[in-house]
Design an enzyme around this catalytic site. Structure first.
Site, PDB file in Angstrom:
ATOM      1  N   ARG A 172       0.827  -1.220   0.000  1.00 53.92           N
ATOM      2  CA  ARG A 172       0.000   0.000   0.000  1.00 53.92           C
ATOM      3  C   ARG A 172       0.861   1.270   0.000  1.00 53.92           C
ATOM      4  O   ARG A 172       0.501   2.274   0.606  1.00 53.92           O
ATOM      5  CB  ARG A 172      -0.978   0.007   1.187  1.00 53.92           C
ATOM      6  N   SER A 222     -11.453  -1.140   2.713  1.00 53.45           N
ATOM      7  CA  SER A 222     -10.710  -1.596   3.888  1.00 53.45           C
ATOM      8  C   SER A 222     -10.123  -0.383   4.598  1.00 53.45           C
ATOM      9  O   SER A 222      -9.353   0.374   4.018  1.00 53.45           O
ATOM     10  CB  SER A 222      -9.580  -2.545   3.480  1.00 53.45           C
ATOM     11  N   GLU A 292      -5.419   2.480   6.220  1.00 57.06           N
ATOM     12  CA  GLU A 292      -5.189   2.401   4.779  1.00 57.06           C
ATOM     13  C   GLU A 292      -5.914   3.557   4.094  1.00 57.06           C
ATOM     14  O   GLU A 292      -5.414   4.145   3.144  1.00 57.06           O
ATOM     15  CB  GLU A 292      -5.691   1.066   4.239  1.00 57.06           C
TER      16      GLU A 292
END
Length: 302
Positions: A172, A222, A292
């Site tokens: 990420r 998420s 995230e």
């Protein structure tokens, strides 16, 4: 002044003042953007970026707003939407695509051309640009495996082309995020394959997504990154947090890694619930959950 300058500089762009940014996020929350502009080509985008840099005006770039929470106090300066930079071309096994295109749509175009490599992206509801910034991945695949080059604008409005080996991809993370680069275009290198097999994999991924994720409510996907050696959703579930609600935001009862907008939530509801989840998991397991989702915009007290 800013509005008039941009109006003259990029006359064909969609332009608005005091734009409700809740209209541009998947969770349907967020305050006002001072000036909101949607250029229709790369040249228009470059003019906007150079103008903001020259006049020291804050510049925020939005894709589809799928993985972002904009604070209720909104965003000062200029907010740029890249929605219209969405052209796609296919030559042999290479797809070249504008950063504002939906990555889901690109995966379907790949299928139409019997190209494999983007099956994992068939359920990711963001833009190509957002996918590059986050090195988006799902179901065993990720952007780092297919990206071969990217054209970007620097903060000062200069074009750069990055190639394989320069992307700094991690979990990420990417050079695009680390250096605050504005992605203009991406080139994916795919491979010919049996379209039946490609479609079968996409159908399987879609089934898994629809059966496990709370798609019936607005969400930002998420919320937390996967902690080393563990899963955020598992930790949240074992902390007994599913169904916990602050205002209109709720930890999903279907998938603990998601926070959903069940009743006209505000961004403040979301942020407070995120902090509550982090605090609870830390107390129970000693693990720090890192977000995230990107939280941006002006702090209410700021």
């Amino acid at each position: 002044m800013i509005f008039k300058d941009l109006q003259q500089m990029v006359p064909d762009a969609e332009l608005a003042i005091t734009e409700p940014l809740s209209k541009h996020t998947f969770i349907k929350t967020g305050g006002i953007g001072d000036v909101f502009i949607k250029p229709f080509d790369v040249n228009g985008l470059q003019k906007i970026v150079k103008y903001a840099f020259a006049h020291d005006i804050p510049l925020t770039v939005l894709g589809k707003g799928t993985n972002v929470i904009i604070r209720d106090a909104g965003i000062r300066g200029i907010v740029v939407s890249l929605d219209q930079l969405n052209k796609v071309s296919v030559i042999n096994e290479t797809i070249t695509v504008g950063s504002g295109a939906n990555i889901i749509d690109v995966s379907r175009i790949a299928l139409q051309h019997q190209l494999s490599g983007l099956e994992f992206a068939c359920g990711i509801p963001g833009t190509v640009g957002g996918a590059l910034i986050m090195n988006a991945g799902a179901y065993g695949g990720e952007i780092s495996e297919v990206l071969t080059s990217a054209t970007v604008l620097t903060q000062s409005g200069e074009f750069r082309t990055l190639k394989t080996g320069e992307f700094q991809f991690g979990y990420r993370s990417s050079v695009f995020a680390n250096e605050h680069l504005i992605i203009v275009e991406a080139v994916f290198s795919l491979r010919k394959a049996d379209p039946t097999l490609i479609k079968g994999k996409m159908d399987e991924n879609t089934f898994l997504r629809e059966s496990k994720q709370p798609l019936e409510y607005p969400s930002c996907g998420s919320v937390f990154k996967r902690p080393p050696g563990n899963f955020a959703g598992k930790l949240i579930q074992e902390s007994g947090l599913q169904g916990t609600r602050i205002g209109g935001a709720e930890v999903s009862t279907k998938h603990a890694g998601f926070i959903v907008n069940v009743d006209n939530a505000t961004s403040t509801d979301y942020i407070q619930l995120i902090e509550h989840v982090q605090k609870t998991v830390k107390e129970k397991f000693g693990i720090d959950l890192e977000t995230e989702v990107k939280i941006i915009g002006k702090n209410p007290e700021g």
